[in-house]
Every structure is written in C-alpha cells, then in structure tokens.
Design a protein around this motif. Sequence first.
Motif, PDB file in Angstrom:
ATOM      1  N   SER A   9       5.037-113.984   5.226  1.00 42.68           N
ATOM      2  CA  SER A   9       5.376-113.405   3.880  1.00 42.68           C
ATOM      3  C   SER A   9       5.087-111.557   3.566  1.00 42.68           C
ATOM      4  N   ILE A  21      19.659-106.653  -2.663  1.00 42.69           N
ATOM      5  CA  ILE A  21      19.260-107.536  -2.169  1.00 42.69           C
ATOM      6  C   ILE A  21      20.483-108.108  -1.288  1.00 42.69           C
ATOM      7  N   HIS A  43      13.344-115.603  -1.390  1.00 47.35           N
ATOM      8  CA  HIS A  43      12.800-114.798  -2.505  1.00 47.35           C
ATOM      9  C   HIS A  43      12.226-114.918  -3.967  1.00 47.35           C
ATOM     10  N   SER A  45      12.116-111.680  -5.808  1.00 48.89           N
ATOM     11  CA  SER A  45      12.742-111.270  -6.297  1.00 48.89           C
ATOM     12  C   SER A  45      11.854-109.822  -6.192  1.00 48.89           C
ATOM     13  N   GLN A  47       8.272-111.459  -3.926  1.00 51.60           N
ATOM     14  CA  GLN A  47       7.387-111.927  -2.929  1.00 51.60           C
ATOM     15  C   GLN A  47       8.853-112.264  -1.824  1.00 51.60           C
ATOM     16  N   PHE A  48       8.675-111.934  -0.687  1.00 55.16           N
ATOM     17  CA  PHE A  48       9.043-112.682   0.178  1.00 55.16           C
ATOM     18  C   PHE A  48       8.543-113.144   1.854  1.00 55.16           C
ATOM     19  N   GLN A  50      10.716-114.754   5.066  1.00 55.98           N
ATOM     20  CA  GLN A  50      11.088-115.201   5.861  1.00 55.98           C
ATOM     21  C   GLN A  50      10.994-115.394   7.199  1.00 55.98           C
ATOM     22  N   HIS A  72       9.185-103.477   1.425  1.00 59.46           N
ATOM     23  CA  HIS A  72       7.911-104.365   1.129  1.00 59.46           C
ATOM     24  C   HIS A  72       6.464-103.773   1.867  1.00 59.46           C
ATOM     25  N   CYS A  95      19.858-116.777   2.349  1.00 61.29           N
ATOM     26  CA  CYS A  95      18.992-116.132   1.344  1.00 61.29           C
ATOM     27  C   CYS A  95      18.865-116.823   0.106  1.00 61.29           C
ATOM     28  N   GLU A  97      16.487-118.033  -3.728  1.00 57.60           N
ATOM     29  CA  GLU A  97      15.858-117.809  -4.677  1.00 57.60           C
ATOM     30  C   GLU A  97      15.068-118.867  -4.605  1.00 57.60           C
ATOM     31  N   LEU A 103       6.649-119.780  -2.794  1.00 52.53           N
ATOM     32  CA  LEU A 103       6.121-119.394  -1.963  1.00 52.53           C
ATOM     33  C   LEU A 103       5.463-119.296  -2.449  1.00 52.53           C
TER      34      LEU A 103
END
Length: 153
Positions: A9, A21, A43, A45, A47-48, A50, A72, A95, A97, A103
Amino acid sequence: MTWLALAYSSTATQPMSAVEIGQLLLKARMFNASVGVSGVLLHDSRQFLQYLEGPPDAVERVWQRVSASPRHQQLTVLMREPTETRLFADWQMGCLEAPASLLQRLANEQWRIAMAVAERRQPLSPALALLRQFAQGVQREALGKNSGSPLIL
Ligand SMILES: Cc1cc2nc3c(=O)[nH]c(=O)nc-3n(C[C@H](O)[C@H](O)[C@H](O)COP(=O)(O)O)c2cc1C
C-alpha cells in the motif's frame, strides 16, 4: 512453477488525476508485459494498493521501479510470498477505482498465506479473497454494461 506475489500500500505524494494515472499505467503495463508480470492496482486517487505476481526476478524488477517512483510515499509491503497460483493471470495490471474504506480494510487484513508445503492448492488469505472478490465484481459489472475491457477501468 513457483511465482512471486507482492502486495503493498502507499499514499500519493499529490492526488493524481485520472489522466495522470492513465499515463502511469501505460508505462507500467508496457514494462510489466515485457517481463511477464500481472496484477491489479486499486486506488482512490490518494491511496494505492497494488498486487503484483509473476516470475520472481520480474516481480523484483517491477518492485524496483515502483519503489523508486516519487509519485507515492509511505510504501508498506503487505505480502511478499512464493505462490503456485496466479490470481490475476489475465490482468495486465488492471486498474480499479476503489472506495477508501476498502483500501483501508485491505491494508489491515491478513495477506500471508500459511504455506502448506505438501499441498499444491493453497487457500486464499482473507486479504486475497477480498481483493479477488472486489476485482471480479467490478469486472462482471463492466461486462454486464458492455463497456469494454475491465482492464481500462
Ligand atoms: C502507484 C504506482 C504504481 C506503479 N506500478 C508500476 C508497475 O506496475 N510497473 C512498473 O513498471 N512501474 C510501476 N510504477 C512506477 C512508474 O510507473 C515508473 O516510474 C514508470 O513506469 C517509469 O516512469 P519514468 O519514465 O517517468 O521514470 C508505479 C508507480 C506508482 C506510483
């Protein structure tokens, strides 16, 4: 074949627009495809989160690029484990949202899979089950609306 799975994260240095993005993904997908890494990026926009999977060397190379990005900060590795199963083999870095609450939940969930050495089929950890359920739900919705490839969401 044993793959490596890595989840982390992070927090955007500055909130990223959809266009930014999209540009990041274009490069990321090109590199990931060239080394055989698949996965998904969630994400909101800010917090990510992956999830990367593929040949161990390749995942490490992608991780080098990810962790070198000034876009990031506060990168936290949630999972780094060998696995026999690719959960997102068809996802060339999808990807999606995602709501901040998801998250948050994923960042706090248990990611590690207790490795059953003798057993080939590993059960999913709670975090992986949640991630896959969300991703498949979005994919189904997109296909239902016939809005094209879920990978471009
Ligand atoms: C949230 C996030 C996810 C990223 N995911 C990937 C990825 O999956 N693969 C990859 O090669 N790079 C990934 N990167 C790194 C950037 O895309 C990388 O810096 C870019 O591909 C090279 O850009 P540059 O030419 O601007 O240095 C990620 C970066 C961020 C911030």
